[in-house]
Scaffold this motif. Structure first.
Motif, mmCIF file in Angstrom:
data_model
loop_
_atom_site.group_PDB
_atom_site.id
_atom_site.type_symbol
_atom_site.label_atom_id
_atom_site.label_comp_id
_atom_site.label_asym_id
_atom_site.label_seq_id
_atom_site.Cartn_x
_atom_site.Cartn_y
_atom_site.Cartn_z
ATOM 1 N N UNK A 91 17.722 43.251 -27.624
ATOM 2 C CA UNK A 91 17.235 42.240 -26.679
ATOM 3 C C UNK A 91 18.144 42.221 -25.466
ATOM 4 N N UNK A 92 17.532 42.192 -24.287
ATOM 5 C CA UNK A 92 18.323 42.185 -23.063
ATOM 6 C C UNK A 92 17.671 41.235 -22.076
ATOM 7 N N UNK A 93 18.445 40.815 -21.086
ATOM 8 C CA UNK A 93 17.913 39.926 -20.055
ATOM 9 C C UNK A 93 17.544 40.766 -18.853
ATOM 10 N N UNK A 117 13.868 37.292 -21.284
ATOM 11 C CA UNK A 117 14.561 38.070 -22.301
ATOM 12 C C UNK A 117 13.560 39.036 -22.924
ATOM 13 N N UNK A 142 22.599 40.088 -36.604
ATOM 14 C CA UNK A 142 22.688 40.373 -35.174
ATOM 15 C C UNK A 142 24.121 40.667 -34.777
ATOM 16 N N UNK A 149 26.372 40.940 -30.906
ATOM 17 C CA UNK A 149 26.421 41.020 -29.448
ATOM 18 C C UNK A 149 27.162 42.284 -29.052
ATOM 19 N N UNK A 150 26.618 42.986 -28.099
ATOM 20 C CA UNK A 150 27.290 44.195 -27.640
ATOM 21 C C UNK A 150 27.366 44.159 -26.121
ATOM 22 N N UNK A 210 25.456 41.970 -21.448
ATOM 23 C CA UNK A 210 25.580 41.698 -22.883
ATOM 24 C C UNK A 210 24.184 41.792 -23.483
ATOM 25 N N UNK A 211 24.023 42.587 -24.508
ATOM 26 C CA UNK A 211 22.728 42.675 -25.182
ATOM 27 C C UNK A 211 22.917 42.255 -26.641
ATOM 28 N N UNK A 212 21.803 41.861 -27.235
ATOM 29 C CA UNK A 212 21.860 41.425 -28.634
ATOM 30 C C UNK A 212 21.152 42.463 -29.500
ATOM 31 N N UNK A 264 19.558 43.314 -32.853
ATOM 32 C CA UNK A 264 19.013 42.616 -34.022
ATOM 33 C C UNK A 264 18.566 43.628 -35.061
#
Lengths: 123, 172
Positions: free
Chosen positions: B109-111, B118, B139, B141-142, B162-164, B166
């Motif tokens: 997931x990214x913004x 998102x 999950x 955070x990276x 920052x991407x998540x 999952x």
């Protein structure tokens, strides 16, 4: 009951006592299922890993030197945490006062409606 | 009115009947003490295992060649094969004997800056989930440096972000 032989009243009484105590034991066993479930749910819903993860990500972001990049990452964390984790996350990195042993002061706020976590750390 | 001489025997009979019924009830119910809560215990263990595996992958390198963690460079270079190998290795490895049979499916997931929404892109999986799996979600955070030259999918902004990650994790 007038003409009745009443010799065995103790047996009747014990019968009632034993049956009622067994009945209450049954209730206790029934309750144990509910207790087990709420305990497990309580442990599952406590966002331990989320908080640890947010924390390490925030500490890592505090290393970013370019202000625009830092703002981007900050927005990323807030908006992704809100949309995927239903949690409000905000943090702030300020420079420690001159002469301090630390270089940065970091405030982290996390709230997912059930669990709130606030931290001020020197880094 | 009928003859009422045997009332005590009737009461005693009732009491004995109650005792037998309740004993039977307790004996039967002890076999099903496996509470709904107990099913969550394996979920908790699976969740912890998955989080630990991701955390290990996201631990920064101490070597001189790169300060990035394995997970950071995997996401940055879109290296799905390496993710699949490493993650399955961490999850399914045992002290001895056969490997475990955990499967996973990963999304990132990214913004998106222009739309401020998102979004998600599918990263990789070990097997296509059918929807019937009893999966847990873990999950991580990276932080990825996807500035010019990054090889993340084209729809992801070219910037530090920052991407998540999952991961759906289930036992086959």
């Amino acid at each position: 009951m007038a003409r009745l032989n009443d010799d065995a009243q103790w047996i009747v009484l014990m019968g009632f006592i034993v049956s009622f105590s067994l009945f209450f034991l049954g209730i206790v066993i029934n309750q144990s299922t509910v207790v087990g479930q709420t305990t497990a749910e309580g442990v599952l819903e406590f966002p331990k890993n989320d908080i640890l993860d947010i924390r390490s990500e925030v500490l890592q972001s505090s290393k970013i030197t370019v202000a625009a990049d830092f703002d981007d990452v900050k927005k990323d964390i807030s908006s992704i945490a809100l949309s995927r984790k239903n949690a409000i996350v905000s943090f702030r990195v300020t420079q420690a006062p001159p002469g301090s042993t630390y270089t940065k002061i970091i405030d982290i706020h996390y709230n997912n409606g059930v669990t709130a976590y606030n931290e001020t750390t020197n880094y | 009115m009928v003859n009422s001489e045997g009332q005590l025997f009737t009461i005693e009979g009732l009491a004995a009947g109650l005792i037998m019924l309740l004993t039977a009830f307790i004996v039967v119910s002890t076999t099903s003490i496996y509470t709904p809560g107990d099913t969550h215990i394996s979920d908790m263990q699976l969740e912890q295992l998955g989080s630990d595996a991701l955390r290990m992958m996201n631990t920064p390198n101490t070597s001189a060649d790169s300060a990035e963690s394995a997970l950071q460079s995997i996401i940055k270079n879109n290296d799905t094969d390496r993710f699949r190998e490493t993650f399955l290795w961490f999850c399914n490895n045992k002290t001895g004997g056969a490997y475990d049979i955990l499967q996973f499916s990963t999304d990132v997931y990214y913004r998106n800056t222009p739309t401020t929404s998102v979004n998600r892109f599918h990263f990789t999986e070990s097997r296509k989930p059918t929807g019937g799996e009893h999966a847990v979600r873990v999950t991580e955070w990276v932080q990825v440096d996807n500035t010019a030259g990054g090889s993340m999918p084209a729809e992801v902004d070219n910037r530090v972000q920052a991407v998540l990650v999952e991961v759906l994790l289930w036992r086959d």
